[in-house]
Design a protein around this motif. Sequence first.
Motif, short mmCIF file in Angstrom:
data_model
loop_
_atom_site.label_atom_id
_atom_site.label_comp_id
_atom_site.label_asym_id
_atom_site.label_seq_id
_atom_site.Cartn_x
_atom_site.Cartn_y
_atom_site.Cartn_z
N THR A 133 0.59 -1.32 -0.11
CA THR A 133 -0.22 -0.66 -0.12
C THR A 133 0.96 0.76 -0.09
OG1 THR A 133 -1.26 -1.39 1.06
CG2 THR A 133 -1.68 1.36 1.69
N PHE A 134 0.65 2.10 -1.02
CA PHE A 134 1.22 3.20 -0.90
C PHE A 134 0.88 4.25 -0.21
CE2 PHE A 134 3.04 7.26 -3.01
CZ PHE A 134 4.58 6.90 -2.95
N LEU A 135 1.15 4.78 0.41
CA LEU A 135 0.58 6.29 1.06
C LEU A 135 1.31 7.48 0.71
CD1 LEU A 135 -0.22 4.43 4.21
CD2 LEU A 135 -1.52 4.50 2.31
N ARG A 136 0.39 8.86 0.83
CA ARG A 136 1.02 10.06 0.54
C ARG A 136 1.02 10.60 2.03
NH1 ARG A 136 -1.17 12.40 -4.32
NH2 ARG A 136 -2.69 10.82 -3.61
N VAL A 137 1.56 10.96 3.41
CA VAL A 137 0.64 11.85 4.37
C VAL A 137 0.91 13.32 4.00
CG1 VAL A 137 1.11 11.92 6.49
CG2 VAL A 137 1.56 9.74 5.55
N LYS A 180 2.74 18.37 1.67
CA LYS A 180 3.03 16.67 1.83
C LYS A 180 4.30 16.57 2.50
CE LYS A 180 3.62 15.16 -2.08
NZ LYS A 180 4.06 14.44 -3.37
N ILE A 181 4.62 16.01 3.92
CA ILE A 181 5.50 15.59 4.66
C ILE A 181 6.00 14.59 4.38
CG2 ILE A 181 4.67 17.27 6.27
CD1 ILE A 181 3.94 14.65 8.18
N ALA A 182 5.28 13.14 3.59
CA ALA A 182 6.54 11.88 3.58
C ALA A 182 5.18 11.34 2.84
CB ALA A 182 6.50 10.82 4.93
N LYS A 183 5.86 10.18 1.68
CA LYS A 183 4.99 9.53 1.64
C LYS A 183 6.09 8.30 0.74
CE LYS A 183 7.78 11.55 -2.75
NZ LYS A 183 7.06 11.50 -4.59
N LYS A 229 -3.37 10.17 1.79
CA LYS A 229 -3.80 9.26 0.04
C LYS A 229 -3.28 8.70 -0.51
CE LYS A 229 -5.24 14.52 -1.30
NZ LYS A 229 -5.02 15.16 -2.47
N THR A 230 -4.32 7.41 -0.02
CA THR A 230 -4.15 6.36 -1.02
C THR A 230 -3.48 6.37 -2.34
OG1 THR A 230 -5.84 5.53 -1.43
CG2 THR A 230 -5.17 4.89 1.16
N LYS A 231 -2.27 5.33 -2.97
CA LYS A 231 -2.14 5.83 -4.12
C LYS A 231 -1.39 6.54 -4.53
CE LYS A 231 -5.26 2.26 -5.57
NZ LYS A 231 -6.48 2.04 -6.50
N ARG A 232 0.02 6.55 -5.72
CA ARG A 232 0.56 7.40 -5.96
C ARG A 232 -0.52 8.57 -6.70
NH1 ARG A 232 6.14 6.41 -6.41
NH2 ARG A 232 6.24 3.66 -6.14
N SER A 233 0.40 9.85 -7.18
CA SER A 233 -1.12 10.78 -8.10
C SER A 233 -1.11 10.13 -9.43
CB SER A 233 -0.16 11.98 -8.20
OG SER A 233 1.03 12.21 -8.53
N GLY A 234 -2.05 11.51 -9.75
CA GLY A 234 -2.44 10.73 -11.19
C GLY A 234 -1.18 11.22 -12.42
N GLY A 235 -0.42 11.91 -12.02
CA GLY A 235 0.49 12.33 -12.62
C GLY A 235 2.03 11.40 -12.56
N ASN A 236 1.28 10.66 -11.99
CA ASN A 236 2.30 9.43 -12.01
C ASN A 236 2.28 8.01 -13.15
OD1 ASN A 236 5.02 7.95 -10.67
ND2 ASN A 236 2.90 6.22 -10.54
N ASN A 237 0.89 8.61 -13.55
CA ASN A 237 0.09 7.34 -13.79
C ASN A 237 0.57 8.38 -15.65
OD1 ASN A 237 -0.88 6.24 -12.40
ND2 ASN A 237 -2.71 5.62 -13.94
N ILE A 238 0.66 9.05 -16.02
CA ILE A 238 0.84 9.97 -17.03
C ILE A 238 2.13 10.35 -17.56
CG2 ILE A 238 0.93 12.16 -18.43
CD1 ILE A 238 -1.78 13.14 -16.66
N LEU A 239 3.23 10.74 -16.46
CA LEU A 239 4.60 10.42 -16.91
C LEU A 239 5.52 8.88 -16.97
CD1 LEU A 239 7.59 11.68 -16.37
CD2 LEU A 239 7.73 11.34 -13.76
N MET A 240 4.29 7.93 -17.08
CA MET A 240 5.02 6.78 -16.84
C MET A 240 4.35 5.97 -18.21
SD MET A 240 6.63 5.30 -14.74
CE MET A 240 6.52 3.72 -15.09
N GLY A 241 2.65 6.78 -18.47
CA GLY A 241 2.58 6.67 -20.46
C GLY A 241 3.58 7.02 -20.75
N ALA A 242 3.59 8.40 -21.34
CA ALA A 242 4.43 9.48 -22.01
C ALA A 242 6.30 8.88 -22.29
CB ALA A 242 5.04 10.98 -21.27
#
Length: 156
Positions: free
Chosen positions: A27-31, A38-41, A72-85
């Motif tokens: 489980t990936f978390l952003r705190v 954002k203080i940790a992920k 917040k759970t999971k990675r941000s949406g920008g991560n999906n866009i960066l990986m796709g690009a």
Amino acid sequence: MKYLILILTFSLCYSLNAQEKELKSKTFLRVYDLNGKKIAKGKLLSTDKSSLTLKRNKNPITISFENIGSIKTKRSGGNNILMGASIGAGAAILLISGSGGSPNDYDVLTGIGTLIFTVGGAGIGAITTIDKNSRTFQINGDPIKWEAFRSLLNSN
């Protein structure tokens, strides 16, 4: 001889990788703190009555629940866009480099193809963010909300 050294190197490195303890949670978390910064992920290692422990770059990070505003759970949406690009650009370079032709044609094809595949990959990454199902938990330093979050994690 070159292949023998390569095989030997890979076989020795493989056993080194097996020495690390298995991470129990994926489980990936952003705190975020109480101000929304954002203080940790990282990946969840454990929770107890007073803190949350994440793993980031093989180092544990412990955060007291009183300092947590939201999680917040999971990675941000920008991560999906960066990986796709990135995948699109890599695929374009691999496909075009395999085609024959003069060097001038190769430069033009590589530039145009990389641009098209990068934009296409970013578009596909953006589409995948729709079905991401990321969740946000408001803690705000409240022990009741913290225990509810912990019980929800334990039920999954």
